[in-house]
Design a protein around this motif. Structure first.
Motif, PDB file in Angstrom:
ATOM      1  N   LYS A   1     -16.993 -15.078 -93.176  1.00 41.93           N
ATOM      2  CA  LYS A   1     -18.175 -15.145 -92.535  1.00 41.93           C
ATOM      3  C   LYS A   1     -19.151 -15.750 -93.336  1.00 41.93           C
ATOM      4  O   LYS A   1     -19.156 -16.212 -94.514  1.00 41.93           O
ATOM      5  CB  LYS A   1     -18.550 -13.714 -92.246  1.00 41.93           C
ATOM      6  CG  LYS A   1     -18.802 -12.677 -93.210  1.00 41.93           C
ATOM      7  CD  LYS A   1     -19.161 -11.461 -92.873  1.00 41.93           C
ATOM      8  CE  LYS A   1     -19.198 -10.384 -94.124  1.00 41.93           C
ATOM      9  NZ  LYS A   1     -19.800  -9.035 -93.623  1.00 41.93           N
TER      10      LYS A   1
ATOM     11  N   ARG B   1     -12.687 -17.858 -96.514  1.00 41.86           N
ATOM     12  CA  ARG B   1     -14.027 -17.302 -95.832  1.00 41.86           C
ATOM     13  C   ARG B   1     -13.914 -16.873 -94.581  1.00 41.86           C
ATOM     14  O   ARG B   1     -13.614 -17.285 -93.686  1.00 41.86           O
ATOM     15  CB  ARG B   1     -14.908 -18.639 -95.992  1.00 41.86           C
ATOM     16  CG  ARG B   1     -16.483 -17.994 -95.497  1.00 41.86           C
ATOM     17  CD  ARG B   1     -17.463 -19.086 -95.615  1.00 41.86           C
ATOM     18  NE  ARG B   1     -18.824 -18.727 -95.015  1.00 41.86           N
ATOM     19  CZ  ARG B   1     -19.847 -19.322 -95.040  1.00 41.86           C
ATOM     20  NH1 ARG B   1     -19.762 -20.881 -95.212  1.00 41.86           N
ATOM     21  NH2 ARG B   1     -21.147 -18.968 -94.532  1.00 41.86           N
TER      22      ARG B   1
ATOM     23  N   ARG C   1     -17.228 -11.144 -97.728  1.00 38.66           N
ATOM     24  CA  ARG C   1     -17.194 -12.551 -96.989  1.00 38.66           C
ATOM     25  C   ARG C   1     -15.952 -13.338 -97.312  1.00 38.66           C
ATOM     26  O   ARG C   1     -15.574 -14.337 -96.470  1.00 38.66           O
ATOM     27  CB  ARG C   1     -18.262 -13.344 -97.992  1.00 38.66           C
ATOM     28  CG  ARG C   1     -19.783 -12.748 -97.624  1.00 38.66           C
ATOM     29  CD  ARG C   1     -20.507 -13.592 -98.767  1.00 38.66           C
ATOM     30  NE  ARG C   1     -20.061 -13.444-100.042  1.00 38.66           N
ATOM     31  CZ  ARG C   1     -20.786 -13.904-101.277  1.00 38.66           C
ATOM     32  NH1 ARG C   1     -21.850 -14.747-100.932  1.00 38.66           N
ATOM     33  NH2 ARG C   1     -20.384 -13.824-102.318  1.00 38.66           N
TER      34      ARG C   1
END
Length: 247
Positions: free
Chosen positions: A247, A245, A228
């Motif tokens: 996703k 980040r 992620r």
């Protein structure tokens, strides 16, 4: 005449005491960075708070001046406006953040010790940035869990800085990844943990360094494989890992 080994050991000993917040080879090199790049450009309020904190018996807990400069510039580069800080101490990194944010920027700051925060608060107030800070005393975990209950808080933070209890870093990460926006950053401090992450198992380490080392190494392994985020571990201060980040 001292041997090279003796000189290196002597130098390493001085570095451990004087340059606790630096992982550079020598104290002289670290001092060069401070005197050439950091101190001449350090905002007066940050200098005042740094010198005030240096008199506190727990001063090793503070963010180093070079890391404070790094955070200040980083926040400007990403145009951060809504941020969070877990672990405040006297507020040096908090002040670096507050000075970087726009007038209407916000910082949710959490620490278990209000007394330490209030030591630096007069400096923060004099700098004219106290209105940006919402300070909460107590453990951060219940606050994070409460934030997560409201969907509007998900993905609402531009930047989150963590410099707190290392044994909870992974627990923080599980929650913070939901609170930081896609493209936003989480910064975990002390991820090189005084260099102990590469120390032999039987190395003579300070008790608190040895206790938290495994937690720091566990975090580093987890971040390295977390799909992620993308990460960058920097040897600034005591090591800081930035997580963006995806996703």
């Amino acid at each position: 005449m001292a041997t090279n080994t003796q000189e290196q050991q002597s130098q390493a000993g001085r570095h451990q005491e004087v340059g606790h917040k630096s992982l550079l080879q020598t104290d002289d090199l670290y001092q060069y960075i401070l005197e050439t790049s950091v101190y001449p450009r350090e905002p007066e309020p940050m200098k005042e708070l740094r010198e005030l904190t240096a008199k506190h018996p727990w001063n090793l807990m503070t963010t180093s001046a070079d890391e404070g400069q790094f955070l200040n510039m980083l926040l400007k580069l990403i145009n951060a406006k809504n941020t969070m800080e877990i672990g405040v101490y006297t507020g040096y990194s908090l002040l670096a953040t507050a000075l970087a944010l726009p007038h209407d920027g916000k910082i949710l700051a959490m620490d278990i010790n209000r007394e330490n925060y209030e030591l630096g608060l007069p400096v923060i107030q004099k700098a004219g940035v106290a209105h940006k800070i919402e300070f909460k005393e107590g453990p951060a975990m219940p606050v994070l869990d409460e934030l997560l209950q409201d969907e509007k808080n998900h993905g609402s933070y531009d930047f989150i800085f963590v410099d707190a209890d290392k044994d909870n870093y992974l627990n923080y990460h599980k929650r913070l990844i939901e609170l930081v926006k896609v493209g936003g950053l989480i910064g975990y401090d002390n991820t090189l943990w005084n260099g102990s992450v590469v120390a032999p198992a039987d190395a003579p380490l300070r008790k608190y360094v040895r206790y938290y080392r495994d937690f720091v190494m566990e975090l580093n392994k987890a971040l390295a494989v977390d799909p992620r985020i993308e990460i960058c571990m920097l040897p600034v201060g005591d090591g800081i890992t930035l997580c963006r980040r995806l996703k």
